[in-house]
Design a protein around this motif. Structure first.
Motif, PDB file in Angstrom:
ATOM      1  N   LEU A 167     113.203  27.336  26.975  1.00 22.15           N
ATOM      2  CA  LEU A 167     112.874  27.304  25.581  1.00 22.15           C
ATOM      3  C   LEU A 167     114.010  26.708  24.551  1.00 22.15           C
ATOM      4  N   SER A 168     113.726  25.994  23.577  1.00 20.60           N
ATOM      5  CA  SER A 168     114.930  25.666  22.532  1.00 20.60           C
ATOM      6  C   SER A 168     114.795  26.546  21.506  1.00 20.60           C
ATOM      7  N   CYS A 169     115.815  27.080  21.353  1.00 23.10           N
ATOM      8  CA  CYS A 169     116.081  28.184  20.558  1.00 23.10           C
ATOM      9  C   CYS A 169     117.101  27.843  19.290  1.00 23.10           C
ATOM     10  N   GLY A 170     117.260  26.919  18.964  1.00 21.87           N
ATOM     11  CA  GLY A 170     118.252  26.236  17.968  1.00 21.87           C
ATOM     12  C   GLY A 170     117.906  27.038  16.530  1.00 21.87           C
ATOM     13  N   GLN A 171     116.671  26.900  16.247  1.00 21.20           N
ATOM     14  CA  GLN A 171     116.454  27.386  15.142  1.00 21.20           C
ATOM     15  C   GLN A 171     116.203  28.915  14.829  1.00 21.20           C
ATOM     16  N   GLY A 194     117.296  30.005  27.319  1.00 17.33           N
ATOM     17  CA  GLY A 194     117.147  29.432  26.050  1.00 17.33           C
ATOM     18  C   GLY A 194     118.420  28.761  25.357  1.00 17.33           C
ATOM     19  N   THR A 195     117.875  27.543  24.962  1.00 14.91           N
ATOM     20  CA  THR A 195     119.129  26.795  24.634  1.00 14.91           C
ATOM     21  C   THR A 195     119.393  26.677  23.194  1.00 14.91           C
ATOM     22  N   MET A 196     120.569  26.496  22.870  1.00 15.82           N
ATOM     23  CA  MET A 196     120.839  26.557  21.102  1.00 15.82           C
ATOM     24  C   MET A 196     121.878  25.481  20.664  1.00 15.82           C
ATOM     25  N   GLY A 197     121.673  24.520  21.437  1.00 14.76           N
ATOM     26  CA  GLY A 197     122.559  23.350  20.813  1.00 14.76           C
ATOM     27  C   GLY A 197     124.067  23.830  20.878  1.00 14.76           C
TER      28      GLY A 197
END
Length: 280
Positions: A167-171, A194-197
């Motif tokens: 999941l992309s979680c950067g937001q 979870g990736t967060m940039g």
């Protein structure tokens, strides 16, 4: 290792320089796996335009097996992209092109083929969630990228069929991201990433949460960084688990995260997801 991406492919059209690059989450997985020295295949839907021809030519040049792909008359999937300080910004697209009109329906032959791979990877953009249970039934490990377009309903429906969720979680805040990956694990995925940039990445295995800081570089283009991070992570993880390289599961996860961050940083130094741009 034998791996296969099943689902979406696109060309990323960089409007500021009139250049398009092959991409798409499932396709990127196959390409990055091949670049990391694995035997890779891709199963997806192509159109019959210039974009499709370029993707097919690129995959053949990379010696990625596309023998089970479909091709239909119409426009291949594309995403319009602009760059702001090296970071990619999507500004439009055609929602998968022919893939939307001709979604993948997995046949018995497809499933027997998929069963010969150690892991299959798909995504929320692949328009084939109703087919995931078939892959799960083959006993081939299944990973899935939700990007940032997930809803709780989508997570509940899909995660019961998926072994590893991304999941992309950067937001999200750190606390929100941690709560999310734990929730997704409860829905059925044994590993949740979870990736967060610029804040790095995390992985939860149902027992403990592990964190990884990014390897900072001055990016040329961040497109594909998340996909390459995940590909390197999961392939290192599978190899390490199979060959019992590390003394503990925690050490294996930490080293897999480190490997992912290392490869993601290298991806940021390449135009497009993995190069191969042509004018449009």
């Amino acid at each position: 290792m034998r791996v296969i991406g099943v689902g979406d492919n696109v060309v990323d059209k960089y409007v500021h320089k009139q250049t398009m690059y092959p991409g798409g989450n499932a396709l990127n997985f196959s390409v990055y796996a091949k670049q990391l020295g694995n035997e890779a295949a891709y199963l997806g839907v192509f159109g019959n335009d210039k974009a499709a021809s370029h993707i097919i030519k690129t995959l053949k040049s990379l010696e990625i097996d596309i023998t089970h792909c479909r091709q239909h008359s119409g426009e291949n999937g594309y995403a319009a992209v602009d760059l702001v300080d090296g970071d990619r910004v999507f500004i439009g697209g055609n929602e998968g092109g022919v893939q939307k009109e001709h979604p993948i329906i997995l046949t018995k032959d497809d499933l027997e083929y998929i069963q010969t791979f150690e892991i299959a990877h798909s995504s929320i953009y692949s328009d084939m969630d109703s087919e995931l249970h078939k892959i799960k039934e083959t006993k081939t490990l299944l990973s899935y990228d939700f990007s940032s377009d997930y809803t709780d309903e989508k997570l509940r429906d899909v995660c019961k069929h998926v072994d590893i969720s991304l999941l992309s979680c950067g937001q999200l805040s750190d606390e929100e991201a941690i709560n999310l990956v734990k929730q997704v694990h409860s829905y059925g995925s044994s590993l949740v990433i979870g990736t967060m940039g610029s804040r790095g990445a995390m992985v939860y295995d149902g027992d403990q949460l592990y964190r990884q800081e990014p390897h900072f570089v001055k990016p040329v283009d961040t497109l594909g960084a998340g996909d390459s991070f995940f590909t390197a992570f999961i392939l290192h993880y599978i190899e390490g688990k199979k060959n019992k390289i590390y003394e503990s599961h925690g050490e294996l996860l930490r080293e897999s995260l480190r490997k992912g961050a290392e490869i993601a940083a290298k991806t940021c130094l390449v135009d497009g997801a993995f190069g191969y741009g042509i004018s449009f």
